[in-house]
Enzyme design. Structure first.
Site, PDB file in Angstrom:
ATOM      1  N   SER A   1      50.985 -47.267  40.483  1.00 27.63           N
ATOM      2  CA  SER A   1      50.349 -47.005  41.774  1.00 27.63           C
ATOM      3  C   SER A   1      48.839 -46.801  41.731  1.00 27.63           C
ATOM      4  O   SER A   1      48.200 -46.734  42.773  1.00 27.63           O
ATOM      5  CB  SER A   1      50.997 -45.783  42.443  1.00 27.63           C
ATOM      6  OG  SER A   1      52.301 -46.089  42.852  1.00 27.63           O
TER       7      SER A   1
ATOM      8  N   LYS B   1      43.543 -39.298  47.455  1.00 32.87           N
ATOM      9  CA  LYS B   1      44.840 -39.788  47.913  1.00 32.87           C
ATOM     10  C   LYS B   1      45.602 -38.659  48.588  1.00 32.87           C
ATOM     11  O   LYS B   1      45.634 -37.523  48.094  1.00 32.87           O
ATOM     12  CB  LYS B   1      45.632 -40.335  46.721  1.00 32.87           C
ATOM     13  CG  LYS B   1      46.987 -40.938  47.081  1.00 32.87           C
ATOM     14  CD  LYS B   1      47.662 -41.496  45.836  1.00 32.87           C
ATOM     15  CE  LYS B   1      49.027 -42.109  46.155  1.00 32.87           C
ATOM     16  NZ  LYS B   1      49.667 -42.679  44.945  1.00 32.87           N
TER      17      LYS B   1
ATOM     18  N   SER C   1      51.061 -47.206  45.166  1.00 34.06           N
ATOM     19  CA  SER C   1      50.993 -46.490  46.425  1.00 34.06           C
ATOM     20  C   SER C   1      49.614 -45.918  46.744  1.00 34.06           C
ATOM     21  O   SER C   1      49.411 -45.346  47.826  1.00 34.06           O
ATOM     22  CB  SER C   1      51.999 -45.330  46.400  1.00 34.06           C
ATOM     23  OG  SER C   1      51.680 -44.412  45.359  1.00 34.06           O
TER      24      SER C   1
END
Length: 469
Positions: A173, A74, A149
């Site tokens: 997330s 990420k 996210s």
């Protein structure tokens, strides 16, 4: 293949890391333009790492289950291979150019890092087509959101562009994109995995964890990721478990507390969600678990506390930059974060007090159960046009993840079925603090009895052809 199956094929000589990596890169070439999983790609470095992994395996050096496996990171977690943008024009891409602790651990375990995966800006914004970043889409329906996210981590695993990925979780997330994209994702106990080298969102709420197709894959990743590191002041110095070794395939002797939370979602709940959740609980019982009903103490108060704490801590990080370069932020990010100016110091302290009270009450719940299960969300992925609503209180009624970030206990999401429209739904499994092994054992037992985690989307590529991920 799952990561575990790919590793077995490597060791049997049926595949090489180079072949696995080339397959992953080819899949990315085919699908990334449609689903928006990657911010940056490290093709040449990935190929070099794969060649080295093969050399070592042929020489008898086996670094473990991650050896030679293509993974993604990420883009709020730093890597030496390339910039960490946090999907923002605001962030200094040269910040902390070395590997984060978790990336260094994966690399030392032989993993092949193929690139940086999309996120919401600073892990809190919403998709914004006015900025020069990919829009992460749901591979099951590209008009839908991948969840956030850790959006790219979710859709890259679901489409086979990587075998596993790192995500972060402050209000859901890891678990939201895992549920929306039909994969498995684990938020470890707060402090179990070091966060140094990760752009912060909520200093007292952030977690880094694994996302992969199966619970067994997440366990293998956690075996590498977990453990104390002095560079992170919130990291807790306790022995780690043998997470992969805990996967017994049964739930004999475990008591599972069930809380459906469906009434919280009201009209937002998908018509199939309650039945899908009940069937999943039935599978846990069939695997040997004793099922009892439980209530989550101070549930509404903890959702509010999570929002006050997260936004206050986010504003502490972003306040200077919001004044300095307001226009460079995504509109969604600046709107969400700047809302914290309405909170007072007293609000923040009170939220932390309520948080501690709920943690103590949850200790009492875990005196009588080993696990607590709920749906991850009462509905499938929202439409991309409606992602702003997900960040508002009403939209969050159908998402049941925030509670566990505030509590700090480990919680995972595993696929458990589909909505009436064919979108994935997730089963959320939470355990005592540092009880990741028990949560993973339950998810693995569930997955040995079901095939939801093996279902893959069919993605329509940019040339109009269909590709089964």
């Amino acid at each position: 293949m799952t990561m575990s199956e790919a590793g077995a094929a490597l060791r049997a000589g049926e595949l090489t890391s180079v072949e696995l990596t080339e397959q992953a890169l080819a899949q990315t070439d085919l699908l990334d333009g449609v689903v928006g999983g990657f911010v940056s790609r490290f093709n040449d470095k990935a190929r070099a790492a794969a060649r080295q992994a093969d050399v070592e395996l042929r020489a008898g050096r086996d670094r473990g289950p991650m050896h030679g496996i293509p993974l993604g990171i990420k883009d709020i977690i730093t890597t030496e291979d390339g910039p960490t943008t946090a999907q923002s024009l605001v962030h200094d891409a040269a910040w902390h150019p070395q590997d984060a602790v978790v990336v260094a651990r994966l690399r030392a375990a032989g993993a092949v890092i193929t690139g940086k995966l999309t996120t919401m800006e600073f892990a809190i914004g919403t998709p914004d087509e006015s900025k020069p970043f990919p829009i992460p889409r749901n591979p099951w329906n590209t008009d839908r959101w991948a969840g956030g996210s850790s959006s790219g981590s979710g859709n890259a695993v679901a489409t086979g562009m990587v075998f596993g990925a790192l995500g972060t979780d402050t209000a859901g997330s890891i678990r939201i994109p895992s549920a929306y994209c039909g994969i498995t994702g684990l938020m470890p106990t707060f402090g179990r995995v070091p966060k140094s080298g990760c752009v912060p969102l909520g200093y007292t709420l952030d977690h880094i964890g694994p996302m992969a197709r199966s619970a067994a894959d997440c366990a293998a990743m956690l075996d590498v990721l977990a453990g104390y590191d002095a560079s992170d002041p919130t990291c807790i110095d306790l022995p780690t478990g043998d997470y992969s070794g805990a996967l017994s395939g049964d739930l004999a002797g475990l008591t599972v507390g069930v809380c459906s939370l469906m009434e919280r979602a009201g009209e937002l709940a998908d018509p199939a969600a309650a039945e899908v959740f009940a069937a999943a609980v039935g599978v846990l019982a069939d695997r040997g678990a004793t099922i009892v009903d439980v209530e989550l103490p101070l549930y509404d108060e903890m959702r509010a506390a999570n929002m006050v704490i997260m936004l206050s801590e986010a504003l502490a990080y972003h306040a200077t930059d919001l004044h300095r370069c307001w226009a460079e932020y995504f509109a969604g990010t600046r709107g969400i974060v700047s809302a914290a100016v309405s909170f007072t110091g007293a609000d923040y302290v009170q939220a932390q007090r309520v948080r501690r009270l709920a943690q103590l009450k949850m200790v009492d719940v875990f005196d009588s159960v080993d696990l607590v299960v709920t749906p991850t969300a009462a509905a499938g992925a929202t439409g991309l046009a409606g992602t702003d609503d997900v960040t508002k209180d009403d939209g969050l009624r159908a998402v049941f993840t925030q509670y566990w970030d505030c509590i700090g206990n480990p919680a995972l999401s595993a696929p458990m079925g589909f909505t009436v429209d064919g979108l994935p739904l997730g089963l959320q499994i939470a355990a005592r603090p540092f009880g990741e092994a028990v949560a993973l054992r339950a998810a693995d037992a569930f997955q040995r009895a079901t095939d939801w985690h093996r279902r893959v989307p069919t993605v329509v590529t940019s040339d109009g052809t269909e590709s089964a991920a």
